[in-house]
Design an enzyme around this catalytic site. Structure first.
Site, short mmCIF file in Angstrom:
data_model
loop_
_atom_site.label_atom_id
_atom_site.label_comp_id
_atom_site.label_asym_id
_atom_site.label_seq_id
_atom_site.Cartn_x
_atom_site.Cartn_y
_atom_site.Cartn_z
N ASN A 84 0.80 -1.22 0.00
CA ASN A 84 0.00 0.00 0.00
C ASN A 84 0.83 1.28 0.00
OD1 ASN A 84 -2.48 1.73 0.66
ND2 ASN A 84 -1.22 2.03 2.49
N SER A 135 -2.81 -0.16 -6.72
CA SER A 135 -2.44 0.64 -7.88
C SER A 135 -3.43 1.79 -7.95
CB SER A 135 -2.45 -0.22 -9.15
OG SER A 135 -2.02 0.53 -10.27
N TYR A 149 4.21 9.41 -11.89
CA TYR A 149 3.28 8.60 -11.10
C TYR A 149 2.76 7.46 -11.95
CZ TYR A 149 -0.70 7.38 -8.14
OH TYR A 149 -1.60 6.72 -7.36
N LYS A 153 3.15 3.29 -11.53
CA LYS A 153 2.00 2.41 -11.40
C LYS A 153 1.85 1.46 -12.59
CE LYS A 153 0.62 3.65 -7.35
NZ LYS A 153 0.73 2.69 -6.21
N THR A 184 -9.57 10.34 0.62
CA THR A 184 -8.50 10.13 1.59
C THR A 184 -7.59 11.35 1.54
OG1 THR A 184 -6.98 9.08 0.03
CG2 THR A 184 -8.61 7.65 1.09
#
Length: 280
Positions: A84, A135, A149, A153, A184
């Site tokens: 994670n 992912s 980024y 991924k 989040t």
């Protein structure tokens, strides 16, 4: 309900924290890694021995191996490993510093790879296990301003796609999770921006920068619901290869794959034309 033991990297916030809370609430054990141990004091005080914690920076490969081995030795068996830990880096490719590029790849890609490499001998030895790789929708679709980024991924998805076939004979399942936007702290607290180059005011990359700088965009995804689906996926046999979470994730990935397939189909004759001719 089956009780399991989980190893989760990056449990201090976001999906990692929510997953840890849900698992502890239902009586599962969690071995969690954090950079700052103090942020977990509340859960440690509440759940005691159900929560095993270790300090870890996933850019430190030797530390990964040490923490993973300690977790297996002290807890005996770990049923599920959740990769994670990670963060977002945004800005046009030209704007990124060399240091930012290296740290993004070391964290999101190499760190995740080394966690998998560290846990596999233990999972093979116990004869089973499940790996969940976090992912993103950005693991199959790409947007301006997110090149590094996406590189991290897309890279980890390719790695895990290969690994899932390699480890299937050992009764180890692998699932890649691709959430869309979720409420989040990932976007506004855990993401980083590249230094600004004024020329990119005229580039689509500017929209990613503005989103982070303004901090007003809201996400439609409910992270608690997403985490519950991730947890429940462990009961599925065989393990689902991928799980898209959020209507935005489904829609965006569907569009990207459809366009990619259409482009490939248009090149079929061209592709076949490059084979050696077998005419006599």
């Amino acid at each position: 309900m089956t009780k399991r033991t989980w190893l989760i990297t990056g449990v201090s916030s976001g999906f990692g924290r929510l997953m840890t809370e849900q698992l502890l609430e239902r009586g599962d054990r969690v071995a969690g890694t954090v950079r700052n141990m103090e942020v977990m004091d509340d859960l440690k005080n509440k759940y005691g021995d159900l929560l095993w914690l270790a300090q870890l920076d996933v850019t430190d490969t030797s530390a990964i191996r040490r923490v993973v081995n300690d977790a297996f030795q002290e807890l005996g068996k770990i049923d599920v490993v959740v990769n994670n830990a990670g963060y977002g880096l945004f800005g046009a490719a030209e704007e990124l510093t060399d240091e930012q590029i290296i740290h993004q790849i070391e964290t999101n890609l190499i760190g995740s790879i080394q966690v998998v490499r560290a846990v596999l001998p233990n999972l093979r030895a116990q004869g089973n296990g499940r790996i969940i790789q976090l992912s993103t929708v950005g693991g199959q679709a790409a947007f301006p301003g997110g090149s590094l980024y996406h590189a991290s991924k897309w890279g980890i998805e390719g790695f895990m796609e290969s690994v899932m076939h390699e480890v299937a004979p050992f009764n180890i399942g692998v699932t890649i999770v691709e959430p869309g936007g979720a409420s989040t702290n990932f976007r506004y607290k855990n993401s980083k921006l590249a230094p600004k180059i004024e020329a990119y005011e005229a580039s689509p990359a500017i929209y990613a920068r503005r989103m982070l700088e303004e901090g007003t965009a809201t996400s439609i995804g409910d992270p608690a619901k997403m985490v519950t689906i991730m947890i429940d996926s462990v009961a599925q046999d065989p393990a689902p290869r991928r799980i898209a979470l959020g209507s935005d994730s489904y829609t965006t990935i569907h569009k990207a794959l459809t366009e990619r397939l259409e482009s490939l189909e248009a090149q079929k004759d061209l592709a076949f034309s490059t084979d050696f001719s077998h005419e006599k």
